[in-house]
Design a protein around this motif. Structure first.
Motif, PDB file in Angstrom:
ATOM      1  N   LYS A 112       0.827  -1.202   0.000  1.00 26.60           N
ATOM      2  CA  LYS A 112       0.000   0.000   0.000  1.00 26.60           C
ATOM      3  C   LYS A 112       0.861   1.252   0.000  1.00 26.60           C
ATOM      4  O   LYS A 112       0.598   2.215  -0.681  1.00 26.60           O
ATOM      5  CB  LYS A 112      -0.900   0.028   1.241  1.00 26.60           C
ATOM      6  CG  LYS A 112      -2.057  -0.932   1.201  1.00 26.60           C
ATOM      7  CD  LYS A 112      -2.920  -0.675  -0.037  1.00 26.60           C
ATOM      8  CE  LYS A 112      -4.067  -1.643  -0.122  1.00 26.60           C
ATOM      9  NZ  LYS A 112      -5.198  -1.206   0.710  1.00 26.60           N
ATOM     10  N   GLY A 170      -1.412   6.171  -0.215  1.00 24.34           N
ATOM     11  CA  GLY A 170      -1.462   5.536   1.091  1.00 24.34           C
ATOM     12  C   GLY A 170      -1.302   6.591   2.171  1.00 24.34           C
ATOM     13  O   GLY A 170      -1.651   6.382   3.305  1.00 24.34           O
ATOM     14  N   PHE A 171      -0.788   7.673   1.771  1.00 24.44           N
ATOM     15  CA  PHE A 171      -0.697   8.788   2.715  1.00 24.44           C
ATOM     16  C   PHE A 171      -1.109  10.054   1.998  1.00 24.44           C
ATOM     17  O   PHE A 171      -0.401  11.041   1.979  1.00 24.44           O
ATOM     18  CB  PHE A 171       0.736   8.923   3.226  1.00 24.44           C
ATOM     19  CG  PHE A 171       1.136   7.729   4.020  1.00 24.44           C
ATOM     20  CD1 PHE A 171       1.846   6.718   3.442  1.00 24.44           C
ATOM     21  CD2 PHE A 171       0.736   7.591   5.334  1.00 24.44           C
ATOM     22  CE1 PHE A 171       2.185   5.588   4.156  1.00 24.44           C
ATOM     23  CE2 PHE A 171       1.067   6.460   6.054  1.00 24.44           C
ATOM     24  CZ  PHE A 171       1.796   5.460   5.466  1.00 24.44           C
ATOM     25  N   MET A 172      -2.252   9.946   1.392  1.00 25.00           N
ATOM     26  CA  MET A 172      -2.727  11.034   0.544  1.00 25.00           C
ATOM     27  C   MET A 172      -2.698  12.361   1.281  1.00 25.00           C
ATOM     28  O   MET A 172      -2.364  13.387   0.740  1.00 25.00           O
ATOM     29  CB  MET A 172      -4.159  10.742   0.082  1.00 25.00           C
ATOM     30  CG  MET A 172      -4.281   9.554  -0.817  1.00 25.00           C
ATOM     31  SD  MET A 172      -3.611   9.860  -2.434  1.00 25.00           S
ATOM     32  CE  MET A 172      -4.777  11.037  -3.057  1.00 25.00           C
ATOM     33  N   VAL A 199      -2.956  13.822   7.881  1.00 21.20           N
ATOM     34  CA  VAL A 199      -3.444  12.714   8.709  1.00 21.20           C
ATOM     35  C   VAL A 199      -2.334  12.254   9.634  1.00 21.20           C
ATOM     36  O   VAL A 199      -2.534  11.995  10.809  1.00 21.20           O
ATOM     37  CB  VAL A 199      -3.925  11.537   7.836  1.00 21.20           C
ATOM     38  CG1 VAL A 199      -4.295  10.340   8.685  1.00 21.20           C
ATOM     39  CG2 VAL A 199      -5.103  11.966   6.988  1.00 21.20           C
ATOM     40  N   MET A 256     -12.361   4.661  14.839  1.00 25.41           N
ATOM     41  CA  MET A 256     -11.578   3.735  14.019  1.00 25.41           C
ATOM     42  C   MET A 256     -11.256   2.478  14.815  1.00 25.41           C
ATOM     43  O   MET A 256     -11.324   1.371  14.299  1.00 25.41           O
ATOM     44  CB  MET A 256     -10.289   4.440  13.578  1.00 25.41           C
ATOM     45  CG  MET A 256      -9.609   3.769  12.422  1.00 25.41           C
ATOM     46  SD  MET A 256     -10.657   3.760  10.955  1.00 25.41           S
ATOM     47  CE  MET A 256      -9.952   2.382  10.101  1.00 25.41           C
ATOM     48  N   VAL A 287      -0.262   0.494  13.349  1.00 23.92           N
ATOM     49  CA  VAL A 287      -0.196   1.347  12.165  1.00 23.92           C
ATOM     50  C   VAL A 287       0.420   2.690  12.517  1.00 23.92           C
ATOM     51  O   VAL A 287       1.285   3.202  11.805  1.00 23.92           O
ATOM     52  CB  VAL A 287      -1.592   1.545  11.537  1.00 23.92           C
ATOM     53  CG1 VAL A 287      -1.537   2.604  10.441  1.00 23.92           C
ATOM     54  CG2 VAL A 287      -2.101   0.241  10.966  1.00 23.92           C
ATOM     55  N   LEU A 317       3.744   4.239  10.877  1.00 30.58           N
ATOM     56  CA  LEU A 317       3.716   5.502  10.143  1.00 30.58           C
ATOM     57  C   LEU A 317       4.749   6.484  10.674  1.00 30.58           C
ATOM     58  O   LEU A 317       5.375   7.214   9.912  1.00 30.58           O
ATOM     59  CB  LEU A 317       2.328   6.137  10.217  1.00 30.58           C
ATOM     60  CG  LEU A 317       1.185   5.369   9.554  1.00 30.58           C
ATOM     61  CD1 LEU A 317      -0.108   6.149   9.647  1.00 30.58           C
ATOM     62  CD2 LEU A 317       1.508   5.065   8.112  1.00 30.58           C
ATOM     63  N   LYS A 358     -10.676   7.643   3.137  1.00 30.80           N
ATOM     64  CA  LYS A 358      -9.748   7.195   2.088  1.00 30.80           C
ATOM     65  C   LYS A 358      -8.361   6.989   2.666  1.00 30.80           C
ATOM     66  O   LYS A 358      -7.683   6.011   2.372  1.00 30.80           O
ATOM     67  CB  LYS A 358      -9.717   8.225   0.952  1.00 30.80           C
ATOM     68  CG  LYS A 358      -8.714   7.879  -0.141  1.00 30.80           C
ATOM     69  CD  LYS A 358      -9.288   8.000  -1.531  1.00 30.80           C
ATOM     70  CE  LYS A 358      -8.404   7.531  -2.672  1.00 30.80           C
ATOM     71  NZ  LYS A 358      -7.322   6.612  -2.393  1.00 30.80           N
ATOM     72  N   SER A 359      -7.923   7.916   3.511  1.00 32.54           N
ATOM     73  CA  SER A 359      -6.590   7.776   4.101  1.00 32.54           C
ATOM     74  C   SER A 359      -6.472   6.506   4.920  1.00 32.54           C
ATOM     75  O   SER A 359      -5.470   5.806   4.847  1.00 32.54           O
ATOM     76  CB  SER A 359      -6.276   8.965   5.002  1.00 32.54           C
ATOM     77  OG  SER A 359      -6.162  10.121   4.229  1.00 32.54           O
ATOM     78  N   PHE A 360      -7.497   6.221   5.693  1.00 29.46           N
ATOM     79  CA  PHE A 360      -7.429   5.015   6.503  1.00 29.46           C
ATOM     80  C   PHE A 360      -7.477   3.763   5.651  1.00 29.46           C
ATOM     81  O   PHE A 360      -6.769   2.792   5.910  1.00 29.46           O
ATOM     82  CB  PHE A 360      -8.558   4.979   7.542  1.00 29.46           C
ATOM     83  CG  PHE A 360      -8.191   5.684   8.803  1.00 29.46           C
ATOM     84  CD1 PHE A 360      -8.821   6.849   9.177  1.00 29.46           C
ATOM     85  CD2 PHE A 360      -7.186   5.184   9.616  1.00 29.46           C
ATOM     86  CE1 PHE A 360      -8.461   7.504  10.342  1.00 29.46           C
ATOM     87  CE2 PHE A 360      -6.826   5.833  10.781  1.00 29.46           C
ATOM     88  CZ  PHE A 360      -7.468   6.997  11.145  1.00 29.46           C
ATOM     89  N   LEU A 361      -8.332   3.792   4.643  1.00 30.98           N
ATOM     90  CA  LEU A 361      -8.404   2.631   3.762  1.00 30.98           C
ATOM     91  C   LEU A 361      -7.054   2.381   3.103  1.00 30.98           C
ATOM     92  O   LEU A 361      -6.663   1.255   2.873  1.00 30.98           O
ATOM     93  CB  LEU A 361      -9.477   2.825   2.690  1.00 30.98           C
ATOM     94  CG  LEU A 361     -10.919   2.633   3.166  1.00 30.98           C
ATOM     95  CD1 LEU A 361     -11.885   2.922   2.031  1.00 30.98           C
ATOM     96  CD2 LEU A 361     -11.133   1.226   3.681  1.00 30.98           C
ATOM     97  N   ASP A 362      -6.367   3.467   2.798  1.00 29.03           N
ATOM     98  CA  ASP A 362      -5.049   3.312   2.190  1.00 29.03           C
ATOM     99  C   ASP A 362      -3.998   2.896   3.208  1.00 29.03           C
ATOM    100  O   ASP A 362      -3.105   2.113   2.919  1.00 29.03           O
ATOM    101  CB  ASP A 362      -4.603   4.631   1.541  1.00 29.03           C
ATOM    102  CG  ASP A 362      -5.404   4.931   0.284  1.00 29.03           C
ATOM    103  OD1 ASP A 362      -5.446   6.105  -0.113  1.00 29.03           O
ATOM    104  OD2 ASP A 362      -5.979   3.990  -0.282  1.00 29.03           O
ATOM    105  N   ALA A 363      -4.106   3.459   4.399  1.00 30.31           N
ATOM    106  CA  ALA A 363      -3.038   3.245   5.382  1.00 30.31           C
ATOM    107  C   ALA A 363      -3.142   1.920   6.119  1.00 30.31           C
ATOM    108  O   ALA A 363      -2.121   1.331   6.475  1.00 30.31           O
ATOM    109  CB  ALA A 363      -3.017   4.388   6.392  1.00 30.31           C
ATOM    110  N   MET A 364      -4.348   1.465   6.348  1.00 32.36           N
ATOM    111  CA  MET A 364      -4.479   0.224   7.112  1.00 32.36           C
ATOM    112  C   MET A 364      -4.401  -0.968   6.158  1.00 32.36           C
ATOM    113  O   MET A 364      -5.297  -1.163   5.341  1.00 32.36           O
ATOM    114  CB  MET A 364      -5.834   0.162   7.839  1.00 32.36           C
ATOM    115  CG  MET A 364      -6.122   1.308   8.748  1.00 32.36           C
ATOM    116  SD  MET A 364      -5.451   1.151  10.433  1.00 32.36           S
ATOM    117  CE  MET A 364      -5.841  -0.503  10.907  1.00 32.36           C
ATOM    118  N   ALA A 372      -9.240  -2.189   2.907  1.00 30.05           N
ATOM    119  CA  ALA A 372     -10.088  -2.032   1.716  1.00 30.05           C
ATOM    120  C   ALA A 372     -10.502  -3.390   1.153  1.00 30.05           C
ATOM    121  O   ALA A 372     -11.652  -3.593   0.772  1.00 30.05           O
ATOM    122  CB  ALA A 372      -9.364  -1.206   0.658  1.00 30.05           C
TER     123      ALA A 372
END
Lengths: 363, 307
Positions: A123, A170-172, A176, A206, A218, A222, B112-118, B122
């Protein structure tokens, strides 16, 4: 369609990028383009994604990011022409990036040993395209090649990377990372029972989905990877500059069939919208020319029941004509668009000899 | 592989969930959409699922892109393009009863960020949504067909949830992963179909995936659909055409060559499948049609799948 134009065009470029849907023969075309250039004396670097296994074995392209010389046997090979090829291995490249950009080797080790590294690196590395570009940059900087041919993965994630090659998917939102995850991570490290950040509700929410442990993992990861991400950003600037230069050319490969053509249309429009120039469309796996001539004047159903496969071939011919002309009309607003059609082959292209034959058959 | 004598179509007809994959360009969407149409005409309530940026199934059904919403094609036939982002929203709201939390907390970009990061999130959402369509939707679907991604991505998709469990994800997601796993590995209800062409390189790569899939996903493989196939009937017809059709001779020779290749690849496929323990009846061929109409008609669906 333009004949005899491809080689001079290849010789005028430093980088050539091939794009297209899955199954159109993009990888084979990439290899063939490299062969053509090498035959004429160019020193070629070839970056390939998942070439058909047999082809890879036959050409000696092994999995690995270090370009390896392909032994070429062609008596007409001119001058110093050669091909060095590498296959893009996403994980391998990401490992390299980690070692390159982590602040020290201990951090690098921690990252690679982290429980979520394997899953996350696919990812974090983002689309394979991104990794391909990073490797492309390496090859350019090596200064060994007259031409680098880049074969991209099939289209599904399209060309996002072209517009933002400096953003690590993945870190758009790097925000965040900063206002959410870091404080969360710090708080949990300090053993604080409650999360004392502005993002408390979010992280709490979450955690209800993923469990707190996973979230902590995570977050920890990160934080470790932050500097590697920063390193990516820097590479991204250089890559973007390479992609937009005139010496970088773009070839869209398609077959003259509706589904592939739809993908081609989509890719082509995106490419143009992003400000890049579509140079070529390759129509691969076309009905051979000599058959097209015969079918042009064939009367369907004139052979009765036995003629079913001929009728179907005629239908294919008609459909291919339409798809081809529709696609060309769509993009020919730009008068400089070049195109060529490549006949389908009878034998599979799974050896060096077959590639030379294929290379001779078009352009 | 429950019944050695049953054909692929028979086997498929009894399944709750069919997962379709194959190399790029082998006709996955055509198989998914046409078989869905065929089964719907047999009275089954069918949902065809794709999950992609550029919809192909909805186009084959003559619809504008449907997006993340179960859209009626005809009586008994529905399609949807599943987006992991909306799965997550559905999941949080429907399964966890956290509608308020969702409104207050999760916003588009963050999701979206979480879906990408975790890692794996997804994929788990997508597979969970497929599960939902099979087991929890009212009124129930008799059959769900998933037009899956190409082989490599397909394999990753199916193996991700197990990998995810090993990374320490807990709470509700464990249950999600477990129930997906239970449905997918239940060979009475779920099976994979691989689409291929009668081309050497395509077929060899397809065959290489079979043991991998069986071993690493434990999901049953029902068989292979070979598209753009030339048969012995074609061969006989072409032979009869040789007389008195001189001008067409090159076309006839070309087609005869196609038949040769088709039949020899078919034989190789049969040998390989037999070695892997499959019955020969698990190969279904779809003829080279020359061109496919933009929208799949009932006639076409019957032509492709009637036995």
């Amino acid at each position: 369609m333009q004949d005899g134009v491809l080689l001079p065009w290849l010789q005028s470029k430093k980088v050539v990028v091939l794009l297209g849907a899955g199954g159109v023969g993009k990888t084979t075309c990439s290899i063939t383009v490299a062969f053509k250039a090498a035959l004429a004396g160019a020193k070629v670097g070839l970056l390939s994604i998942d070439p058909a296994k047999r082809l890879a074995a036959a050409l000696g392209i092994s999995l690995g990011r270090h370009p390896k010389r392909i032994p070429l046997h062609n008596s007409q090979l001119r001058g110093e022409g050669f091909i060095e090829a590498a296959m893009i291995d996403q994980k391998g490249i990401f490992d390299q990036m980690v070692y390159k950009h982590a602040p020290n080797s201990q951090t690098a080790e921690k990252i690679i040993a982290h429980p979520i590294y394997d899953a996350a690196s696919t990812k974090l590395a983002g689309p394979l395209e991104y990794m391909a570009l990073a490797e492309l940059q390496n090859m350019i900087e090596a200064n060994r090649y007259d031409l680098i041919v880049l074969d991209t993965p099939p289209d599904t994630h399209a060309l996002e990377f072209l517009s933002r090659p400096n953003v690590l998917e993945g870190f758009m939102e790097n925000r965040v990372m900063n206002w959410l995850i870091k404080p969360f991570h710090m708080a949990s490290r300090m053993g604080v029972g409650r999360i004392l950040t502005a993002g408390e509700k979010l992280m709490g929410g979450m955690a209800k989905v993923t469990g707190l442990h996973a979230l902590r993992l995570v977050a920890e990861f990160l934080v470790l990877i932050q500097q590697v991400i920063d390193g990516f950003h820097l590479s991204g600037e250089k890559i973007l500059s390479t992609l937009t230069q005139k010496s970088t050319g773009y070839i869209l490969v398609t077959t003259p069939q509706p589904m592939a053509a739809a993908a081609c249309t989509n890719l082509g429009k995106q490419l143009i919208r992003l400000g890049f120039h579509l140079d070529w469309i390759f129509f691969n796996r076309c009905l051979p020319e000599h058959l097209a001539k015969i079918l042009e004047s064939y009367e369907p159903y004139s052979l009765g029941d036995d003629g079913l496969s001929v009728d179907r071939l005629h239908a294919r011919y008609q459909a291919e004509k339409k798809v081809t002309s529709d696609l060309l009309s769509l993009f020919e607003g730009d008068k400089s668009l070049l195109s060529l059609s490549i006949d389908e082959t009878i034998l599979p292209i799974d050896s060096e000899t077959a590639i030379w034959d294929f290379a001779n058959s078009f352009g | 592989m429950t019944n050695l004598n049953s054909s692929l179509v028979d086997e498929l007809s009894h399944k709750k969930l069919i997962l379709i994959s194959g190399k790029g360009g082998t006709g996955k969407s055509l198989v998914a959409a046409s078989f869905g149409r065929f089964m719907a005409s047999r009275g089954k309530r069918v949902l065809v699922i794709e999950s992609c940026a550029r919809e192909q199934v909805s186009a084959l059904f003559g619809l504008d892109p449907t997006g993340h919403s179960e859209t009626k094609v005809l009586d008994n036939l529905y399609c949807i393009n599943i987006q992991p982002r909306y799965c997550f929203e559905e999941y949080v709201i429907l399964h966890l009863g956290l509608a308020q939390l969702y409104e207050r907390v999760f916003r588009n970009k963050i999701v979206k960020s979480f879906l990408d990061a975790m890692p794996g999130l997804a994929e788990t959402m997508l597979l969970g949504r497929i599960f939902h369509a099979c087991q929890l939707t009212e009124p129930a679907y008799d059959m769900v067909i998933f037009d899956g991604p190409a082989l490599g991505h397909f394999f990753s998709l199916l193996t991700t949830p197990q990998a995810v469990l090993s990374t320490g994800i807990g709470g509700p997601l464990i249950r999600e992963v477990e129930r997906v796993h239970a449905l997918f590995t239940d060979s009475k209800r779920t099976g994979i179909v691989l689409a291929s062409l009668a081309e050497k390189l395509v077929m060899s790569e397809t065959l290489e995936f079979i043991p991998k899939i069986l071993q690493d996903t434990k999901i049953s493989i029902l068989g292979v659909v070979v598209n753009r196939f030339f048969s012995e009937q074609d061969q006989n017809a072409l032979y009869r055409l040789r007389e008195g059709n001189d001008r067409l001779q090159p076309v006839i020779s070309y087609l005869e060559q196609k038949v040769q290749t088709s039949l020899s690849i078919y034989t190789e496929l049969m040998d390989e499948l037999t070695q892997l323990g499959f019955s020969k009846k698990r190969v279904h061929t779809i003829p080279e049609l020359g061109t496919i109409p933009q929208v799949i008609s009932l006639e076409l669906a019957h032509m492709l799948w009637d036995q």
